[in-house]
Design a protein around this motif. Structure first.
Motif, PDB file in Angstrom:
ATOM      1  N   UNK A 188      48.935 -18.180 -32.345  1.00 23.26           N
ATOM      2  CA  UNK A 188      47.993 -17.463 -32.705  1.00 23.26           C
ATOM      3  C   UNK A 188      47.903 -17.155 -34.179  1.00 23.26           C
ATOM      4  N   UNK A 189      49.001 -17.157 -34.454  1.00 22.52           N
ATOM      5  CA  UNK A 189      49.304 -16.810 -36.073  1.00 22.52           C
ATOM      6  C   UNK A 189      49.151 -17.886 -37.066  1.00 22.52           C
ATOM      7  N   UNK A 190      48.869 -19.028 -36.604  1.00 24.85           N
ATOM      8  CA  UNK A 190      48.790 -20.083 -37.189  1.00 24.85           C
ATOM      9  C   UNK A 190      47.541 -20.480 -37.572  1.00 24.85           C
ATOM     10  N   UNK A 191      46.437 -19.506 -37.204  1.00 23.91           N
ATOM     11  CA  UNK A 191      44.845 -19.973 -37.428  1.00 23.91           C
ATOM     12  C   UNK A 191      44.227 -18.506 -37.360  1.00 23.91           C
ATOM     13  N   UNK A 192      43.507 -18.417 -38.234  1.00 24.20           N
ATOM     14  CA  UNK A 192      42.668 -16.973 -38.283  1.00 24.20           C
ATOM     15  C   UNK A 192      41.706 -17.022 -37.380  1.00 24.20           C
ATOM     16  N   UNK A 193      41.326 -18.194 -36.881  1.00 23.01           N
ATOM     17  CA  UNK A 193      40.205 -18.042 -35.652  1.00 23.01           C
ATOM     18  C   UNK A 193      40.723 -17.989 -34.313  1.00 23.01           C
TER      19      UNK A 193
ATOM     20  N   UNK B 110      41.674 -27.186 -34.836  1.00 24.03           N
ATOM     21  CA  UNK B 110      41.012 -25.810 -34.600  1.00 24.03           C
ATOM     22  C   UNK B 110      41.155 -25.587 -33.099  1.00 24.03           C
ATOM     23  N   UNK B 111      41.356 -26.437 -32.345  1.00 25.60           N
ATOM     24  CA  UNK B 111      41.383 -26.664 -30.852  1.00 25.60           C
ATOM     25  C   UNK B 111      42.601 -25.601 -30.534  1.00 25.60           C
ATOM     26  N   UNK B 112      42.360 -24.488 -30.001  1.00 24.03           N
ATOM     27  CA  UNK B 112      43.299 -23.288 -29.432  1.00 24.03           C
ATOM     28  C   UNK B 112      43.954 -23.990 -28.306  1.00 24.03           C
ATOM     29  N   UNK B 113      43.514 -24.691 -27.399  1.00 28.13           N
ATOM     30  CA  UNK B 113      44.166 -25.202 -26.204  1.00 28.13           C
ATOM     31  C   UNK B 113      44.977 -26.419 -26.517  1.00 28.13           C
ATOM     32  N   UNK B 114      44.528 -27.305 -27.407  1.00 34.85           N
ATOM     33  CA  UNK B 114      45.264 -28.623 -27.872  1.00 34.85           C
ATOM     34  C   UNK B 114      46.570 -27.919 -28.458  1.00 34.85           C
ATOM     35  N   UNK B 115      46.275 -26.950 -29.399  1.00 33.95           N
ATOM     36  CA  UNK B 115      47.594 -26.679 -30.180  1.00 33.95           C
ATOM     37  C   UNK B 115      48.417 -25.802 -29.336  1.00 33.95           C
TER      38      UNK B 115
ATOM     39  N   UNK C 144      39.557 -20.069 -29.324  1.00 31.81           N
ATOM     40  CA  UNK C 144      39.285 -20.022 -30.885  1.00 31.81           C
ATOM     41  C   UNK C 144      37.853 -19.845 -31.326  1.00 31.81           C
ATOM     42  N   UNK C 145      37.276 -18.986 -30.566  1.00 27.75           N
ATOM     43  CA  UNK C 145      35.800 -18.722 -31.006  1.00 27.75           C
ATOM     44  C   UNK C 145      34.700 -19.803 -31.035  1.00 27.75           C
ATOM     45  N   UNK C 146      34.921 -20.940 -30.517  1.00 22.62           N
ATOM     46  CA  UNK C 146      34.248 -22.028 -30.629  1.00 22.62           C
ATOM     47  C   UNK C 146      34.460 -22.787 -32.067  1.00 22.62           C
ATOM     48  N   UNK C 147      35.290 -22.397 -32.841  1.00 16.25           N
ATOM     49  CA  UNK C 147      35.285 -23.180 -34.176  1.00 16.25           C
ATOM     50  C   UNK C 147      35.961 -24.338 -34.082  1.00 16.25           C
ATOM     51  N   UNK C 148      36.373 -24.857 -32.772  1.00 12.42           N
ATOM     52  CA  UNK C 148      36.999 -26.329 -32.658  1.00 12.42           C
ATOM     53  C   UNK C 148      35.970 -27.218 -32.180  1.00 12.42           C
ATOM     54  N   UNK C 149      34.677 -26.721 -31.812  1.00  5.87           N
ATOM     55  CA  UNK C 149      33.764 -27.468 -30.928  1.00  5.87           C
ATOM     56  C   UNK C 149      32.851 -28.203 -31.871  1.00  5.87           C
TER      57      UNK C 149
END
Length: 258
Positions: free
Chosen positions: A194-199, A67-72, A228-233
């Motif tokens: 971005x398209x790979x995760x709804x968050x 869920x980590x946007x930067x990592x992905x 990611x709106x904080x969903x990774x944290x």
């Protein structure tokens, strides 16, 4: 550093025996946010001692890597970092893993300059490199009266490319300018993540569009364009109202890096 250098991030994982102390980490995060200009919502940065060309980025809290946007983003950009100047160059990724399958990543990457450090000539070069012929086209909306306006206009135009990497080249051709193919490749990578995760959503602004200064001139670098709106944290509430961070079982948590 060479323009077309081969980027092969060194990956390391260190397992610790005790679970991470989330309350202590939250307090440390709060202290650092108030005391450092280089602290963001997810991580903080610092220069690497002994090497003026490198920069260190460390996560405040453990992360759900899927869920980590930067990592992905770094994972997706990894194979293209060496040849595409619009992508950041990450040289080493360190991940701390605790017994509860919680991961705390840190990154060693190239040191870049703020977009605000560019003068008008450099900004014009960046615009013309990204969008050849744009400033001379009738559709141009970039105000060239000040550095601030030029930087803002450039970012807005890059947003349009990322939001429509397939449609934008047709729009450009219609108005008699072109799009740098390397920028288009970077935009396509970002859109796919971005398209790979709804968050995930686009989060492009002056703090995550930076510049690399080389012997052949300045290069624009899209450093951290997705949030990611904080969903990774782990240990923090997501930013989105009415939603909660997804629960992931330990069997789903895998050490999965570039």
């Amino acid at each position: 550093m060479l323009i077309n250098e081969i980027i092969d991030p060194e990956i390391s994982k260190r397992e610790i025996k005790s679970p991470m102390n989330l309350p202590r980490m939250i307090k440390a995060k709060d202290r650092r946010e108030y005391s450092s200009d280089a602290a963001g919502a997810y991580a903080y940065g610092s220069e690497v001692t002994g090497d003026p060309h490198l920069y260190s980025k460390k996560s405040f809290m453990p992360s759900r890597l899927e869920q980590d946007a930067y990592y992905q983003y770094i994972k997706a950009a990894g194979p293209h970092m060496g040849e595409n100047p619009y992508l950041p160059r990450v040289y080493k990724i360190n991940v701390i893993a605790d017994p509860l399958y919680r991961y705390k990543p840190s990154y060693k990457l190239e040191k870049l300059d703020d977009l605000a450090s560019c003068d008008r000539a450099e900004l014009r070069y960046l615009i013309e490199s990204a969008f050849p012929g744009y400033l001379e086209s009738l559709i141009s909306t970039i105000d060239t009266s000040s550095e601030w306006a030029m930087g803002r206009g450039l970012i807005q135009e890059i947003k349009l490319v990322i939001e429509g990497p397939r449609q934008y080249p047709k729009y450009a051709a219609k108005h008699q300018f072109t799009v740098n193919p390397e920028l288009l490749q970077a935009a396509t990578i970002i859109q796919r993540v971005i398209s790979s995760n709804k968050h995930f959503s686009l989060d492009l602004h002056s703090k995550n569009v930076m510049v690399r200064r080389t012997q052949v001139g300045v290069q624009l670098v899209i450093t951290d364009p997705i949030q990611d709106g904080g969903h990774s944290v782990i240990g923090a509430k997501p930013w989105s109202k009415g939603s909660s961070a997804p629960v992931v079982s330990t069997s789903q948590m895998q050490f999965d890096i570039i």
